[in-house]
Design an enzyme around this catalytic site. Structure first.
Site, mmCIF file in Angstrom:
data_model
loop_
_atom_site.group_PDB
_atom_site.id
_atom_site.type_symbol
_atom_site.label_atom_id
_atom_site.label_comp_id
_atom_site.label_asym_id
_atom_site.label_seq_id
_atom_site.Cartn_x
_atom_site.Cartn_y
_atom_site.Cartn_z
ATOM 1 N N LYS A 1 0.832 -1.206 0.000
ATOM 2 C CA LYS A 1 0.000 0.000 0.000
ATOM 3 C C LYS A 1 0.873 1.266 0.000
ATOM 4 O O LYS A 1 0.601 2.201 -0.724
ATOM 5 C CB LYS A 1 -0.929 0.043 1.230
ATOM 6 N N ARG B 1 -0.294 -9.391 12.944
ATOM 7 C CA ARG B 1 -0.886 -8.288 12.161
ATOM 8 C C ARG B 1 -1.824 -8.839 11.086
ATOM 9 O O ARG B 1 -2.866 -8.248 10.795
ATOM 10 C CB ARG B 1 0.220 -7.427 11.534
ATOM 11 N N ARG C 1 11.597 -6.496 3.865
ATOM 12 C CA ARG C 1 11.207 -5.093 3.790
ATOM 13 C C ARG C 1 12.187 -4.208 4.545
ATOM 14 O O ARG C 1 12.656 -4.550 5.624
ATOM 15 C CB ARG C 1 9.807 -4.933 4.369
ATOM 16 N N ARG D 1 -9.381 1.193 8.986
ATOM 17 C CA ARG D 1 -8.968 -0.180 9.217
ATOM 18 C C ARG D 1 -10.033 -0.961 9.982
ATOM 19 O O ARG D 1 -9.829 -2.138 10.264
ATOM 20 C CB ARG D 1 -7.679 -0.189 10.014
ATOM 21 N N ARG E 1 11.654 -2.430 10.314
ATOM 22 C CA ARG E 1 10.664 -2.023 11.324
ATOM 23 C C ARG E 1 10.521 -3.087 12.399
ATOM 24 O O ARG E 1 10.528 -4.276 12.104
ATOM 25 C CB ARG E 1 9.302 -1.797 10.651
#
Ligand code: AMP
Length: 204
Positions: free
Chosen positions: A13, A163, A119, A85, A152
């Site tokens: 996203k 998540r 990532r 969300r 992260r």
């Protein structure tokens, strides 16, 4: 244009928001980036949000809605990355403005778990990269602001699984909520193809 991006964590996203923002000349409002800044700066919001974020859970609706109410009232057009969300957040957004389109990035959980370990994120400007699919031009350095990239803390496998569970329970129902405005994209494709498909769907 008022556009929202739906999809699980790690679907891309943030990356799509960056590309669309350049093409459409629209600001991005990313609740994840706003919250991470708040955590880094140890603001009241950051102190309240940190434990939820570290556990892969959602920050409470009242905090997020108050935050976005203030931000959205200043914008005529935007790309929303990470908001809404929950159904409660979507209902609050409906009271603020009408959304033109909801783009859903669809991808399997297994692919996401593999992706998220690769990532890398810029702690300063929020740009995200992937070691294989979207590497920075110089190793571990942000193309946009030259800061050193980080992993992260919520991108480790255990938190990623939590998540994803949160996503399936609380956020995926938004696809039905926005059924009349929803366009679905295959998020397993390359970034360039996803961007072209998104633009085709938005029809600029
Ligand atoms: P993201 O970068 O969008 O994956 O967001 C990182 C984390 O910030 C999420 O795992 C949540 O803990 C929190 N967060 C971001 N956006 C929201 C939201 N709209 N509602 C509740 N929590 C959020």
């Amino acid at each position: 244009m008022k556009l929202i991006l739906l999809g699980p964590p790690g679907a891309g996203k943030g990356t799509l928001a960056e590309s669309l923002s350049k093409k459409l000349n629209l600001p991005i409002l990313s609740t994840g980036n706003i919250l991470r800044d708040a955590v880094t700066n140890e603001t009241q919001l950051g102190k309240k949000a940190k434990a939820f974020m570290d556990a892969g859970k959602l920050v409470t609706d009242d905090l997020i809605i108050a935050l976005m109410d203030e931000k959205l009232s200043k914008c005529d057009g935007f790309i929303l990355d990470g908001f809404p969300r929950t159904i409660a957040q979507a209902e609050a957004l409906d009271k603020i403005c009408d959304i033109d389109i909801a783009l859903s990035l669809d991808i399997d959980d297994e692919v996401i778990i593999k992706r998220m370990t690769g990532r890398r994120t810029c702690p300063k400007c929020g740009m995200t990269y992937h070691l294989e699919h979207n590497p920075p031009k110089s190793k571990d350095i942000c193309d946009k602001c030259s800061s050193e990239l980080i992993i992260r803390s919520d991108d480790n496998e255990k938190v990623v699984i939590d998540r994803l569970e949160t996503y399936h329970k609380q956020t995926k129902p938004l696809k039905d909520y926005y059924i009349n405005k929803l366009k679905s994209l295959d998020a397993a494709l390359s970034i360039d193809v996803i961007l072209n498909n998104a633009i085709e769907m938005i029809k600029i």
